[in-house]
Scaffold this motif. Structure first.
Motif, PDB file in Angstrom:
ATOM      1  N   THR A  38      40.187  42.914  40.303  1.00  0.00           N
ATOM      2  CA  THR A  38      39.957  42.590  38.769  1.00  0.00           C
ATOM      3  C   THR A  38      40.026  41.266  38.338  1.00  0.00           C
ATOM      4  N   LYS A  39      39.138  41.069  37.362  1.00  0.00           N
ATOM      5  CA  LYS A  39      39.092  39.821  36.784  1.00  0.00           C
ATOM      6  C   LYS A  39      39.287  39.953  35.416  1.00  0.00           C
ATOM      7  N   THR A  40      39.997  38.866  34.613  1.00  0.00           N
ATOM      8  CA  THR A  40      40.224  38.834  33.378  1.00  0.00           C
ATOM      9  C   THR A  40      39.883  37.438  32.831  1.00  0.00           C
ATOM     10  N   ILE A  41      39.246  37.682  31.799  1.00  0.00           N
ATOM     11  CA  ILE A  41      38.292  36.320  31.267  1.00  0.00           C
ATOM     12  C   ILE A  41      38.704  36.072  29.686  1.00  0.00           C
ATOM     13  N   GLN A  42      38.967  35.163  29.213  1.00  0.00           N
ATOM     14  CA  GLN A  42      39.187  34.903  27.704  1.00  0.00           C
ATOM     15  C   GLN A  42      37.975  33.984  27.251  1.00  0.00           C
ATOM     16  N   VAL A  43      37.261  34.903  26.529  1.00  0.00           N
ATOM     17  CA  VAL A  43      35.751  34.251  25.857  1.00  0.00           C
ATOM     18  C   VAL A  43      35.986  33.326  24.850  1.00  0.00           C
ATOM     19  N   LYS A  44      35.456  32.508  25.239  1.00  0.00           N
ATOM     20  CA  LYS A  44      35.325  31.288  23.921  1.00  0.00           C
ATOM     21  C   LYS A  44      34.090  30.495  23.681  1.00  0.00           C
ATOM     22  N   ASN A  45      33.195  31.464  23.075  1.00  0.00           N
ATOM     23  CA  ASN A  45      31.779  31.391  22.854  1.00  0.00           C
ATOM     24  C   ASN A  45      30.951  31.104  23.943  1.00  0.00           C
ATOM     25  N   LYS A  46      31.277  31.345  25.027  1.00  0.00           N
ATOM     26  CA  LYS A  46      30.583  31.402  26.321  1.00  0.00           C
ATOM     27  C   LYS A  46      29.618  32.614  26.522  1.00  0.00           C
ATOM     28  N   THR A  47      28.430  32.737  25.897  1.00  0.00           N
ATOM     29  CA  THR A  47      27.625  33.628  26.135  1.00  0.00           C
ATOM     30  C   THR A  47      26.189  33.325  26.540  1.00  0.00           C
ATOM     31  N   PRO A  48      25.424  33.795  27.320  1.00  0.00           N
ATOM     32  CA  PRO A  48      25.881  34.897  28.098  1.00  0.00           C
ATOM     33  C   PRO A  48      27.018  34.403  29.156  1.00  0.00           C
ATOM     34  N   LEU A  49      27.895  35.346  29.517  1.00  0.00           N
ATOM     35  CA  LEU A  49      28.759  34.974  30.415  1.00  0.00           C
ATOM     36  C   LEU A  49      28.249  35.449  32.025  1.00  0.00           C
ATOM     37  N   ARG A  50      28.792  34.776  32.967  1.00  0.00           N
ATOM     38  CA  ARG A  50      28.384  34.698  34.205  1.00  0.00           C
ATOM     39  C   ARG A  50      29.592  35.212  35.216  1.00  0.00           C
ATOM     40  N   VAL A  51      30.015  36.415  35.447  1.00  0.00           N
ATOM     41  CA  VAL A  51      31.258  36.691  35.929  1.00  0.00           C
ATOM     42  C   VAL A  51      30.961  37.144  37.739  1.00  0.00           C
ATOM     43  N   LYS A  52      31.747  36.289  38.213  1.00  0.00           N
ATOM     44  CA  LYS A  52      31.557  36.380  39.857  1.00  0.00           C
ATOM     45  C   LYS A  52      32.760  37.004  40.206  1.00  0.00           C
ATOM     46  N   MET A  53      32.558  38.392  40.913  1.00  0.00           N
ATOM     47  CA  MET A  53      33.785  39.201  41.412  1.00  0.00           C
ATOM     48  C   MET A  53      34.165  38.885  42.947  1.00  0.00           C
ATOM     49  N   LYS A  54      35.339  39.261  43.633  1.00  0.00           N
ATOM     50  CA  LYS A  54      35.229  39.187  44.978  1.00  0.00           C
ATOM     51  C   LYS A  54      35.734  40.467  45.497  1.00  0.00           C
ATOM     52  N   PHE A  55      35.581  40.671  46.641  1.00  0.00           N
ATOM     53  CA  PHE A  55      36.044  41.835  47.609  1.00  0.00           C
ATOM     54  C   PHE A  55      37.501  41.734  47.835  1.00  0.00           C
ATOM     55  N   ASP A  56      38.147  42.933  47.470  1.00  0.00           N
ATOM     56  CA  ASP A  56      39.746  43.019  47.526  1.00  0.00           C
ATOM     57  C   ASP A  56      40.205  43.136  49.153  1.00  0.00           C
ATOM     58  N   THR A  57      40.203  41.935  49.663  1.00  0.00           N
ATOM     59  CA  THR A  57      40.510  42.235  51.144  1.00  0.00           C
ATOM     60  C   THR A  57      42.192  42.602  51.389  1.00  0.00           C
ATOM     61  N   LYS A  58      43.002  42.542  50.585  1.00  0.00           N
ATOM     62  CA  LYS A  58      44.382  42.872  50.498  1.00  0.00           C
ATOM     63  C   LYS A  58      44.504  44.347  50.681  1.00  0.00           C
ATOM     64  N   ARG A  59      43.807  45.091  49.455  1.00  0.00           N
ATOM     65  CA  ARG A  59      44.064  46.467  49.437  1.00  0.00           C
ATOM     66  C   ARG A  59      42.859  47.315  50.164  1.00  0.00           C
ATOM     67  N   TYR A  60      41.728  46.762  50.654  1.00  0.00           N
ATOM     68  CA  TYR A  60      40.975  47.520  51.375  1.00  0.00           C
ATOM     69  C   TYR A  60      40.390  46.959  52.590  1.00  0.00           C
ATOM     70  N   GLN A  61      40.674  47.554  53.539  1.00  0.00           N
ATOM     71  CA  GLN A  61      40.461  46.927  54.920  1.00  0.00           C
ATOM     72  C   GLN A  61      38.961  47.509  55.363  1.00  0.00           C
ATOM     73  N   PRO A  62      38.203  46.597  56.088  1.00  0.00           N
ATOM     74  CA  PRO A  62      36.908  47.112  56.627  1.00  0.00           C
ATOM     75  C   PRO A  62      37.200  48.279  57.705  1.00  0.00           C
ATOM     76  N   ILE A  63      36.362  49.322  57.590  1.00  0.00           N
ATOM     77  CA  ILE A  63      36.465  50.443  58.648  1.00  0.00           C
ATOM     78  C   ILE A  63      35.964  49.812  59.966  1.00  0.00           C
ATOM     79  N   GLU A  64      36.806  50.168  60.895  1.00  0.00           N
ATOM     80  CA  GLU A  64      36.451  49.659  62.376  1.00  0.00           C
ATOM     81  C   GLU A  64      35.527  50.696  62.972  1.00  0.00           C
ATOM     82  N   LYS A  65      34.578  50.361  63.743  1.00  0.00           N
ATOM     83  CA  LYS A  65      33.718  51.342  64.659  1.00  0.00           C
ATOM     84  C   LYS A  65      34.354  51.457  65.888  1.00  0.00           C
ATOM     85  N   TYR A  66      34.175  52.664  66.255  1.00  0.00           N
ATOM     86  CA  TYR A  66      34.946  53.065  67.633  1.00  0.00           C
ATOM     87  C   TYR A  66      33.660  52.919  68.698  1.00  0.00           C
TER      88      TYR A  66
END
Length: 105
Positions: A77-105
């Motif tokens: 989750t990303k939180t941004i305070q907007v200060k007349n920056k429009t249009p915004l470009r918001v880059k989000m990242k994968f949550d590696t702490k909560r979700y682990q990749p599924i291993e193939k068997y």
């Protein structure tokens, strides 16, 4: 005599609900993200929108300098305070702490 008071009351009430539009795009390392929930923080009522298929959003905020929260399952989750920056470009990242990749068997 009533007309000036009516107009004064009308102008004050419309100023209280003035909305500031904020536009932008949400993406990750692959490209735009569809379905990100964009929510204005610090307001009494729920004010949120969802990004479209191009990752674009437009939210009408009640504050002139709003704080926006961007949430999506599997991403940090990303939180941004907007200060007349429009249009915004918001880059989000994968949550590696909560979700682990599924291993193939």
């Amino acid at each position: 005599m009533r007309l000036p008071f009516f107009l004064f009351g009308f102008l004050i009430s419309t100023g209280a609900v003035a909305q500031t539009p904020v536009k932008g795009v949400v993406y990750d390392r692959v490209g735009p993200i569809h379905g990100v929930v964009v929510t204005e923080q610090g307001v009494d009522s729920l004010n949120s929108v969802v990004t479209n298929s191009m990752g674009e959003f437009e939210i009408k905020t009640t504050n002139s300098n709003p704080t926006l929260s961007f949430t999506y399952v599997g991403l940090v989750t990303k939180t941004i305070q907007v200060k007349n920056k429009t249009p915004l470009r918001v880059k989000m990242k994968f949550d590696t702490k909560r979700y682990q990749p599924i291993e193939k068997y």
